[in-house]
Design an enzyme around this catalytic site. Structure first.
Site, mmCIF file in Angstrom:
data_model
loop_
_atom_site.group_PDB
_atom_site.id
_atom_site.type_symbol
_atom_site.label_atom_id
_atom_site.label_comp_id
_atom_site.label_asym_id
_atom_site.label_seq_id
_atom_site.Cartn_x
_atom_site.Cartn_y
_atom_site.Cartn_z
ATOM 1 N N GLY A 1 1.122 -1.400 -0.279
ATOM 2 C CA GLY A 1 -0.187 -0.139 0.041
ATOM 3 C C GLY A 1 0.908 1.292 -0.062
ATOM 4 O O GLY A 1 2.286 1.249 0.560
ATOM 5 N N ASN A 2 -0.050 2.529 -0.960
ATOM 6 C CA ASN A 2 0.903 3.573 -0.270
ATOM 7 C C ASN A 2 -0.551 5.004 -0.387
ATOM 8 O O ASN A 2 -1.363 4.723 -0.424
ATOM 9 C CB ASN A 2 1.925 4.017 -1.320
ATOM 10 C CG ASN A 2 1.556 3.301 -2.761
ATOM 11 O OD1 ASN A 2 0.108 3.637 -3.433
ATOM 12 N ND2 ASN A 2 1.639 2.387 -3.059
ATOM 13 N N THR B 1 8.925 3.821 -0.225
ATOM 14 C CA THR B 1 9.539 1.918 0.081
ATOM 15 C C THR B 1 9.318 2.030 1.030
ATOM 16 O O THR B 1 10.393 1.233 1.929
ATOM 17 C CB THR B 1 9.524 1.571 -1.284
ATOM 18 O OG1 THR B 1 9.362 0.479 -1.809
ATOM 19 C CG2 THR B 1 11.129 2.191 -1.384
ATOM 20 N N GLY B 2 9.761 -0.046 1.451
ATOM 21 C CA GLY B 2 9.592 -1.083 2.087
ATOM 22 C C GLY B 2 9.678 -0.288 3.270
ATOM 23 O O GLY B 2 10.150 -1.263 4.284
ATOM 24 N N HIS C 1 -3.728 3.346 -1.525
ATOM 25 C CA HIS C 1 -3.947 1.919 -2.575
ATOM 26 C C HIS C 1 -3.662 1.432 -1.558
ATOM 27 O O HIS C 1 -2.773 1.421 -0.873
ATOM 28 C CB HIS C 1 -2.761 3.090 -3.275
ATOM 29 C CG HIS C 1 -2.102 1.274 -4.363
ATOM 30 N ND1 HIS C 1 -3.245 0.063 -4.622
ATOM 31 C CD2 HIS C 1 -1.191 0.380 -3.860
ATOM 32 C CE1 HIS C 1 -2.672 -0.689 -5.072
ATOM 33 N NE2 HIS C 1 -1.028 -1.173 -4.669
ATOM 34 N N HIS D 1 -4.511 -3.206 -0.665
ATOM 35 C CA HIS D 1 -5.391 -3.897 -1.316
ATOM 36 C C HIS D 1 -6.454 -4.824 0.385
ATOM 37 O O HIS D 1 -6.210 -6.299 1.098
ATOM 38 C CB HIS D 1 -3.842 -5.176 -1.038
ATOM 39 C CG HIS D 1 -3.200 -4.607 -1.701
ATOM 40 N ND1 HIS D 1 -1.351 -5.276 -2.177
ATOM 41 C CD2 HIS D 1 -3.028 -4.015 -2.977
ATOM 42 C CE1 HIS D 1 -0.692 -4.279 -2.559
ATOM 43 N NE2 HIS D 1 -1.586 -3.516 -3.390
ATOM 44 N N HIS E 1 -4.997 -7.603 -8.302
ATOM 45 C CA HIS E 1 -3.594 -6.407 -7.400
ATOM 46 C C HIS E 1 -4.708 -5.330 -6.461
ATOM 47 O O HIS E 1 -4.000 -5.901 -5.222
ATOM 48 C CB HIS E 1 -3.633 -4.771 -8.750
ATOM 49 C CG HIS E 1 -2.349 -4.251 -8.219
ATOM 50 N ND1 HIS E 1 -1.378 -3.152 -8.738
ATOM 51 C CD2 HIS E 1 -1.444 -4.012 -7.343
ATOM 52 C CE1 HIS E 1 -0.513 -2.610 -7.947
ATOM 53 N NE2 HIS E 1 -1.047 -3.023 -6.754
ATOM 54 N N SER F 1 6.937 2.483 -5.431
ATOM 55 C CA SER F 1 7.360 2.260 -6.979
ATOM 56 C C SER F 1 5.969 2.969 -7.623
ATOM 57 O O SER F 1 5.672 2.830 -8.426
ATOM 58 C CB SER F 1 7.822 0.809 -7.298
ATOM 59 O OG SER F 1 6.768 0.107 -6.534
ATOM 60 N N GLU F 2 4.851 2.993 -6.479
ATOM 61 C CA GLU F 2 3.475 3.303 -7.142
ATOM 62 C C GLU F 2 3.576 4.719 -7.150
ATOM 63 O O GLU F 2 2.369 5.074 -7.429
ATOM 64 C CB GLU F 2 2.281 2.385 -6.377
ATOM 65 C CG GLU F 2 2.820 0.326 -6.880
ATOM 66 C CD GLU F 2 2.450 0.277 -7.630
ATOM 67 O OE1 GLU F 2 2.161 0.645 -8.395
ATOM 68 O OE2 GLU F 2 2.489 -0.843 -8.279
#
Length: 267
Positions: free
Chosen positions: A29-30, A45-46, A95, A97, A158, A75-76
């Protein structure tokens, strides 16, 4: 307007909620929040969204260049920046899931049944954007066709994307999306959803219009058979309708009947 430190605190709070609700796992997610037309705070990230601290967040520009912070962007980020480029009204992008909604995305089943007032008012139908390889331009390109009419989009195989006027609005739409998906799944296990009638849906659309709810909505297209009328009602309340009068119906039935008789005529 919130201070930038308050924005970063809110991002961490929303990240924690997403993690606790199992909307994300591990480092998934982001989140991004718009500061101005060329500056955005973003999650790095990460890092697990449940364990972020304000000092981990980074500020980027519309090209994705890091302006502040020491961590690397997600990366998104390209997907988020495409939203801001095409939707100037958007102040935040989430974003995640969420399991049930993502299950529909993996199964290739859009959430397009009008079954719950809250989902009808705040989301409408939720389409599935075609699969794109993460971190590439394929994902931004896939969501682009839906951005002008939807605030919630499923991402094939996704996850999900929601946008809002501010961060909490974007996040609450993610909650609404997942709840909508869960209820849809349970209803299907119990024999199938019983959709609201066109009249009921149109009343809900009037409520959305009355309270001037911000964001984009796909509107509603429904048929009212008892009136021999098909309507396409837009969010602004305008509609296009075609009334089928009695003579037209008789003409259509006559033509179809003649065609069938001709088809089965014995020579």
């Amino acid at each position: 307007m919130n201070s930038e430190f308050k924005i970063k605190q809110d991002i961490c709070e929303i990240g924690r909620r997403m993690y606790e609700k199992n909307f994300v796992a591990a480092n998934d997610g982001n989140i991004t929040v718009k500061v101005n037309d060329n500056e955005f705070w973003a999650t790095p990230t990460g890092v697990s969204k449940g364990f972020m601290t304000p000092d981990m967040l980074i500020k980027v520009n519309m090209e994705g260049k890091v302006l502040e912070g020491t961590w690397k962007p997600s990366s998104e980020l390209k997907m988020h920046l495409r939203v801001y480029k095409e939707r100037p009204d958007v102040g935040a992008v989430v974003h995640a899931h969420p399991p049930t909604a993502t299950g529909f995305a993996v199964a290739g089943i859009p959430l397009n049944k009008y079954i719950m007032p809250e989902a009808v008012i705040f989301l409408g139908s939720v389409p599935i954007a075609e699969y794109g390889t993460p971190s590439t331009d394929e994902v931004p390109n896939a969501i682009s066709k839906y951005l002008q009419t939807h605030d919630a989009i499923l991402l094939q195989n996704h996850g999900a994307l929601t946008v809002g006027q501010d961060l909490f609005s974007a996040y609450f739409k993610m909650e609404t999306l997942e709840f909508y998906a869960r209820v849809s799944l349970i209803a299907r296990q119990l024999g199938g959803e019983k959709e609201l009638s066109p009249d009921q849906v149109e009343k809900l659309m009037e409520i959305r219009k009355k309270f001037n709810i911000p964001g984009r909505h796909p509107g509603y297209k429904g048929c009212l058979p008892e009136k021999n009328t098909c309507k396409s009602k837009n969010e602004d309340g305008t509609d296009m309708e075609k009334d089928i009068n009695k003579s037209e119906m008789i003409e259509i039935i006559t033509k179809v009947t003649k065609r069938l008789l001709d088809q089965y005529k014995v020579n």
